[in-house]
Design an enzyme around this catalytic site. Structure first.
Site, short mmCIF file in Angstrom:
data_model
loop_
_atom_site.label_atom_id
_atom_site.label_comp_id
_atom_site.label_asym_id
_atom_site.label_seq_id
_atom_site.Cartn_x
_atom_site.Cartn_y
_atom_site.Cartn_z
NE ARG A 123 -4.41 -1.34 1.52
CZ ARG A 123 -4.93 -1.13 1.84
NH1 ARG A 123 -5.12 -1.54 2.99
NH2 ARG A 123 -5.95 -1.98 1.23
CD GLN A 128 -2.92 6.10 -3.27
OE1 GLN A 128 -2.20 6.96 -3.52
NE2 GLN A 128 -4.60 6.20 -2.76
CG ASP A 131 -4.70 -1.28 -3.28
OD1 ASP A 131 -5.43 -2.06 -3.69
OD2 ASP A 131 -4.91 -0.15 -2.34
CB SER A 134 -8.27 0.38 -2.54
OG SER A 134 -7.87 0.54 -1.83
CE1 TYR A 230 -5.52 -3.76 4.85
CE2 TYR A 230 -3.03 -3.73 4.05
CZ TYR A 230 -4.37 -4.10 4.41
OH TYR A 230 -4.80 -4.45 2.51
P1 NAD Z 1 -9.32 -3.35 5.89
O1 NAD Z 1 -10.29 -3.45 5.08
O2 NAD Z 1 -8.32 -4.46 6.56
O3 NAD Z 1 -10.69 -2.70 6.93
C1 NAD Z 1 -11.52 -2.12 7.29
C2 NAD Z 1 -11.76 -0.86 8.01
O4 NAD Z 1 -11.45 -1.50 9.43
C3 NAD Z 1 -9.86 -0.26 8.98
O5 NAD Z 1 -10.29 0.94 8.33
C4 NAD Z 1 -9.93 -0.49 10.05
O6 NAD Z 1 -9.10 0.18 10.82
C5 NAD Z 1 -11.03 -0.83 10.60
N1 NAD Z 1 -11.34 -2.16 11.21
C6 NAD Z 1 -10.54 -3.15 12.51
N2 NAD Z 1 -10.32 -3.29 13.72
C7 NAD Z 1 -12.03 -2.55 13.65
C8 NAD Z 1 -12.80 -2.37 15.21
N3 NAD Z 1 -12.42 -3.10 15.74
N4 NAD Z 1 -13.61 -1.62 14.71
C9 NAD Z 1 -13.70 -0.98 14.49
N5 NAD Z 1 -13.19 -0.83 12.91
C10 NAD Z 1 -11.61 -1.35 13.07
O7 NAD Z 1 -9.38 -1.79 5.02
P2 NAD Z 1 -8.95 -0.78 3.78
O8 NAD Z 1 -10.39 -0.73 3.83
O9 NAD Z 1 -8.38 -2.24 2.70
O10 NAD Z 1 -7.66 0.32 4.50
C11 NAD Z 1 -7.75 1.20 5.48
C12 NAD Z 1 -6.62 2.46 5.06
O11 NAD Z 1 -5.61 1.62 4.28
C13 NAD Z 1 -7.56 3.28 4.58
O12 NAD Z 1 -8.51 3.80 5.09
C14 NAD Z 1 -6.36 3.89 3.75
O13 NAD Z 1 -6.23 5.03 4.55
C15 NAD Z 1 -5.53 3.31 3.54
N6 NAD Z 1 -4.91 2.34 2.40
C16 NAD Z 1 -3.45 3.25 1.59
C17 NAD Z 1 -3.37 3.04 0.40
C18 NAD Z 1 -2.26 3.52 0.21
O14 NAD Z 1 -1.52 4.06 0.50
N7 NAD Z 1 -2.10 2.59 -1.43
C19 NAD Z 1 -4.18 1.76 -0.09
C20 NAD Z 1 -5.33 1.09 0.06
C21 NAD Z 1 -5.91 1.55 2.07
#
Ligand code: NAD
Length: 371
Positions: A123, A128, A131, A134, A230
């Site tokens: 990530r 990006q 991905d 995403s 994450y």
């Molecule tokens: P994910 O699908 O792994 O998880 C979904 C969400 O669940 C996350 O936001 C996590 O914090 C939350 N979570 C975990 N345990 C929890 C709990 N007990 N209670 C409430 N929430 C909880 O995550 P995702 O959507 O794939 O990505 C998370 C973050 O990663 C994004 O918001 C973004 O900031 C970042 N991201 C970065 C890139 C990049 O830089 N290329 C790409 C994709 C995502």
């Protein structure tokens, strides 16, 4: 390092998994890459997502059957790892999901297949555009709200009519990653009163920037972000306190979209039987974490169940239900990855030291490949 073959052949597999309607690459992206690669497409590969064989041919691809596709392609493309992996000729490159699936890992190692498992993409800013997690989470977050709204017996927006006024419904997204934020944005557009919660501190600003209310449960229940954005896993005690702290907020909601996940782990339990019993009858929960264990104690993947008047939708592969746009976005990610792997006419670059390719390969392998 490069290969000597100037025009690698890339083959699009048709999806064989039950309920999978997406295609890994769409005609428009094939056309855009026509100058550097040759595409072949398995007959009917795009039919379920609205892309005909004719459209692929007009984009410059040849239509072939599965056996020819497997033998002629240097790189095979799929949304999911093919179910007939054991029939793939040895030494091919495969780009698909399945990067966290141990059976897939065993099968590709046995066949000496270089599998670029898309869940393993780092990530980083550079990666990006590639991905798929995403892009597909964006589709899932949108579709979750639409699906939840159809199941609800109340309006999402406020209405003022001659017959009286209707209050807006209250919605909350538990987990505000990519899917949760898209669910928040969609519910806002539909006029609901929207809330969001996540254990990552960074999520507060993102929730608020979409015009939703961040539900704060205090510092003790926050998780530290770990590498790649994450969340870290919480202790059992933290999880229990979190469930308790959330319960009174949840009791005021009509629509709850859950998407809390920890990569590679069982999804955290956010709504147990006690919390479910305290929800208002008629509440609808759409659980996007259904496939990794679910965020509620009653979630069943692929099923909609009722518990004490509450509907719990165990969503599985929602992006496949919006196959045309889900495929278009998936395909955009794959094109970005292919352009990275094949920067010019000189062949496929597959270096395990590369910061994107190395993690995608996921196994100690391959400094260069003959494609
Ligand atoms: P994910 O699908 O792994 O998880 C979904 C969400 O669940 C996350 O936001 C996590 O914090 C939350 N979570 C975990 N345990 C929890 C709990 N007990 N209670 C409430 N929430 C909880 O995550 P995702 O959507 O794939 O990505 C998370 C973050 O990663 C994004 O918001 C973004 O900031 C970042 N991201 C970065 C890139 C990049 O830089 N290329 C790409 C994709 C995502």
């Amino acid at each position: 390092m490069t290969d000597t073959n100037p025009r690698p052949i890339i083959g699009l597999l048709s999806e064989r998994h039950d309920g999978e309607r997406r295609a890994a690459i769409v005609p428009a992206d094939i056309k855009r890459m026509a100058n550097r690669v040759t595409f072949i497409v398995e007959r009917g590969a795009g039919t379920k997502s609205g892309y005909s064989d004719q459209a692929y041919m007009e984009a410059g691809a040849a239509i072939v059957d599965r056996t020819d596709l497997k033998s002629s392609s240097d790189i095979l493309l799929g949304v999911r790892a093919p179910i007939d992996l054991s029939d793939l000729p040895k030494g091919k490159i495969l780009i698909s999901l399945g990067g966290r699936d141990i059976d897939v890992l065993d099968a590709v190692l046995e066949r000496d297949i270089k599998h670029l498992g898309l869940e393993r993409l780092p990530r980083t800013t550079r990666a990006q555009a590639m991905d798929v997690l995403s892009s597909q989470a964006t589709v899932a977050g949108y579709a979750a709200v639409i699906e939840g709204a159809r199941e609800l017996d109340v309006f999402l927006p406020m209405l003022t009519t001659a017959a009286g006024s209707v209050k807006p419904a209250k919605m909350i997204a538990l987990g505000a990653g990519v899917a949760g934020l898209q669910a928040i944005a969609t519910a806002r557009r539909l006029g609901a009163m929207v809330h969001g919660f996540d254990v990552r501190e960074a999520a507060r600003e993102q929730i608020e920037s979409l015009g939703a209310r961040f539900v704060s449960l205090g510092d003790a229940l926050k998780s530290q972000d770990v590498a790649n954005g994450y969340a870290g896993e919480q202790s059992a005690d933290q999880q229990a306190r979190l469930r308790q702290a959330l319960a009174s907020t949840l009791a005021q909601m009509q629509l709850i979209v859950t998407s809390a996940q920890i990569p590679g782990r069982t999804a955290p339990l956010l709504i147990d039987d006690a919390a479910l019993s305290s929800l208002t009858p008629g509440t609808v929960i759409v659980d996007l974490a259904a496939e990794t264990g679910g965020n509620t104690s009653r979630t069943k993947p692929g099923e909609t169940i009722r518990f004490n008047g509450v509907t719990i939708i165990g969503s599985v592969n929602l992006p496949s239900q919006m196959a045309a746009d889900a495929s278009r976005l998936f395909s955009g990610n794959i094109r970005a990855l292919l352009e990275y792997l094949i920067p010019d006419e000189t062949g496929v670059l597959l270096q395990s030291e590369d910061p994107i390719v190395g993690p995608l390969l996921g196994v100690d392998a391959v400094l260069r490949t003959a494609a």
